[in-house]
Design a protein around this motif. Structure first.
Motif, mmCIF file in Angstrom:
data_model
loop_
_atom_site.group_PDB
_atom_site.id
_atom_site.type_symbol
_atom_site.label_atom_id
_atom_site.label_comp_id
_atom_site.label_asym_id
_atom_site.label_seq_id
_atom_site.Cartn_x
_atom_site.Cartn_y
_atom_site.Cartn_z
ATOM 1 N N LYS A 1 -5.841 -3.183 1.209
ATOM 2 C CA LYS A 1 -5.585 -2.600 -0.231
ATOM 3 C C LYS A 1 -5.609 -1.253 -0.637
ATOM 4 C CE LYS A 1 -6.340 -7.500 -1.410
ATOM 5 N NZ LYS A 1 -7.282 -8.480 -1.956
ATOM 6 N N ASP A 2 -6.954 -0.769 -0.391
ATOM 7 C CA ASP A 2 -7.107 0.444 -0.579
ATOM 8 C C ASP A 2 -6.147 1.645 0.179
ATOM 9 O OD1 ASP A 2 -9.388 -0.409 -2.155
ATOM 10 O OD2 ASP A 2 -10.808 0.344 -0.776
ATOM 11 N N SER B 1 -2.705 9.454 5.722
ATOM 12 C CA SER B 1 -2.186 9.368 4.286
ATOM 13 C C SER B 1 -2.831 10.285 3.347
ATOM 14 C CB SER B 1 -2.478 7.860 3.749
ATOM 15 O OG SER B 1 -1.545 7.069 4.750
ATOM 16 N N LEU C 1 2.026 9.817 -2.573
ATOM 17 C CA LEU C 1 3.540 9.633 -2.865
ATOM 18 C C LEU C 1 3.645 10.358 -4.310
ATOM 19 C CD1 LEU C 1 6.560 9.498 -2.058
ATOM 20 C CD2 LEU C 1 6.469 7.255 -2.935
ATOM 21 N N ILE C 2 2.896 10.075 -5.293
ATOM 22 C CA ILE C 2 3.092 10.014 -6.554
ATOM 23 C C ILE C 2 2.673 11.922 -6.608
ATOM 24 C CG2 ILE C 2 1.956 10.097 -8.916
ATOM 25 C CD1 ILE C 2 2.051 7.038 -8.254
ATOM 26 N N SER C 3 1.551 12.106 -5.985
ATOM 27 C CA SER C 3 1.028 13.384 -5.727
ATOM 28 C C SER C 3 2.037 14.520 -5.221
ATOM 29 C CB SER C 3 -0.290 13.525 -4.857
ATOM 30 O OG SER C 3 -0.544 14.793 -4.675
ATOM 31 N N GLU D 1 -2.975 1.194 0.603
ATOM 32 C CA GLU D 1 -1.954 0.964 -0.008
ATOM 33 C C GLU D 1 -1.822 1.828 -1.382
ATOM 34 O OE1 GLU D 1 1.254 -0.146 1.008
ATOM 35 O OE2 GLU D 1 -0.043 -0.664 2.830
ATOM 36 N N VAL D 2 -3.091 1.817 -1.902
ATOM 37 C CA VAL D 2 -3.398 2.591 -3.101
ATOM 38 C C VAL D 2 -3.203 4.074 -2.991
ATOM 39 C CG1 VAL D 2 -4.867 3.389 -4.785
ATOM 40 C CG2 VAL D 2 -4.778 0.837 -4.519
ATOM 41 N N LYS E 1 -1.698 5.636 -0.147
ATOM 42 C CA LYS E 1 -0.216 5.920 0.022
ATOM 43 C C LYS E 1 0.539 6.181 -1.163
ATOM 44 C CE LYS E 1 0.144 3.583 4.561
ATOM 45 N NZ LYS E 1 0.961 2.730 5.231
ATOM 46 N N ARG E 2 0.182 5.354 -2.353
ATOM 47 C CA ARG E 2 1.256 5.325 -3.341
ATOM 48 C C ARG E 2 0.601 6.454 -4.179
ATOM 49 N NH1 ARG E 2 0.561 0.107 -4.690
ATOM 50 N NH2 ARG E 2 -1.397 0.502 -5.540
ATOM 51 N N GLN E 3 -0.830 6.890 -4.442
ATOM 52 C CA GLN E 3 -1.117 8.023 -4.967
ATOM 53 C C GLN E 3 -0.763 9.143 -4.348
ATOM 54 O OE1 GLN E 3 -1.613 6.176 -7.873
ATOM 55 N NE2 GLN E 3 -2.658 8.371 -8.043
#
Length: 100
Positions: A62-63, A20, A72-74, A65-66, A68-70
């Motif tokens: 939990k970290d 990720s 994707l946004i990047s 998931e953060v 992965k989300r960041q």
């Protein structure tokens, strides 16, 4: 001592963090995420308390998931511009001189 199932799960989490982290469009975020992931897992490699291990696994999940989300946004909001350090493997450009 961690059970083999826990050990396999932690290794899976570690690999997921690295995969990720490599998806960030920005060199700085990518390198920071990879470095921070390695450091965090190495810091807790000798942990033997089962409750502490379970808490660390929950936090890592939990970290992840953060991250992965960041990542994707990047990718969605990247400009496509690369830093000089990212192009270091490319051959240097040499201007050609045309003669008549």
């Amino acid at each position: 001592m961690a059970t083999p199932a826990t050990h396999a799960h932690v290794l899976s989490l570690y690999r997921s963090f690295l995969r990720s982290g490599k998806q960030f469009a920005s060199y700085n975020f990518r390198e920071y995420t990879l470095r921070r992931s390695r450091d965090a897992f190495r810091a807790h490699a000798s942990e033997t308390d089962p409750e502490k291990i379970a808490a660390l696994i929950d936090k890592a999940t939990k970290d992840l998931e953060v991250v992965k989300r960041q990542a994707l946004i990047s990718i969605l909001y990247s400009s496509g511009d690369k830093l000089v350090i990212e192009n270091s493997s490319a051959k240097p450009r040499v201007a050609s001189i045309k003669t008549k």
